[in-house]
Design a protein around this motif. Structure first.
Motif, short mmCIF file in Angstrom:
data_model
loop_
_atom_site.label_atom_id
_atom_site.label_comp_id
_atom_site.label_asym_id
_atom_site.label_seq_id
_atom_site.Cartn_x
_atom_site.Cartn_y
_atom_site.Cartn_z
N GLU A 97 0.95 -1.33 -0.05
CA GLU A 97 -0.11 -0.10 0.33
C GLU A 97 1.01 1.34 0.02
N TYR A 98 2.28 1.29 0.28
CA TYR A 98 2.90 2.47 0.65
C TYR A 98 3.95 2.52 -0.25
N SER A 99 4.72 3.79 -0.08
CA SER A 99 6.00 3.90 -0.99
C SER A 99 7.19 3.60 -0.13
N PRO A 100 8.27 3.60 -0.77
CA PRO A 100 9.51 2.88 -0.15
C PRO A 100 9.76 3.50 1.40
N THR B 223 10.06 1.37 4.85
CA THR B 223 11.54 1.34 5.58
C THR B 223 11.16 1.70 6.92
#
Length: 129
Positions: free
Chosen positions: A100-103, A107
């Motif tokens: 669902e989310y960006s890197p 992280t």
């Protein structure tokens, strides 16, 4: 005392992370519900009830994906109470978060998950001394 400090660290980290991602519109409601669940899980001594709470959190995360931010707190509880086999049900939730989310949020989230495991093992070692 160490467990209280560890839980406060994780709760504050997760709260700040959720405010960063979602803003302050609904983060407070999710935070209060998660705080209630974490406190209730901390006070639970019955293993069956503890597992029921894990399953309830699992279902909550599928219904309301914004609860995924607070998964490190539950993972800490499971590591601390040595309920390793119940961690298996949280693997799909981690993959759901990754999809669902960006890197950068991924992280940060994974670092909180590893931090929760580290804090749990550290506290268990200190308690045995």
């Amino acid at each position: 005392m160490n467990t209280l400090i560890d839980r406060l660290i994780l709760i504050i980290c997760c709260l700040l992370f959720s405010l960063n991602i979602y803003g302050n519109d609904v983060s407070v409601v999710y935070f209060l519900l998660m705080l209630f669940l974490a406190c209730f899980q901390f006070l639970t001594t019955n293993k069956y009830l503890f597992e029921v709470q894990n399953i309830a959190f699992f279902i909550l995360c599928f219904i309301f994906p914004k609860f995924l931010i607070y998964l490190p707190i539950i993972i800490y509880q499971n590591f601390y109470k040595e309920s390793y086999y119940s961690l298996i049900i949280f693997i799909p939730l981690i993959f759901q978060f990754i999809l669902e989310y960006s890197p950068i949020p991924i992280t940060i989230f994974l670092s909180f998950v590893f931090l929760s495991g580290f804090l749990s093992f550290k506290t268990k070692k200190i308690d045995t001394l």
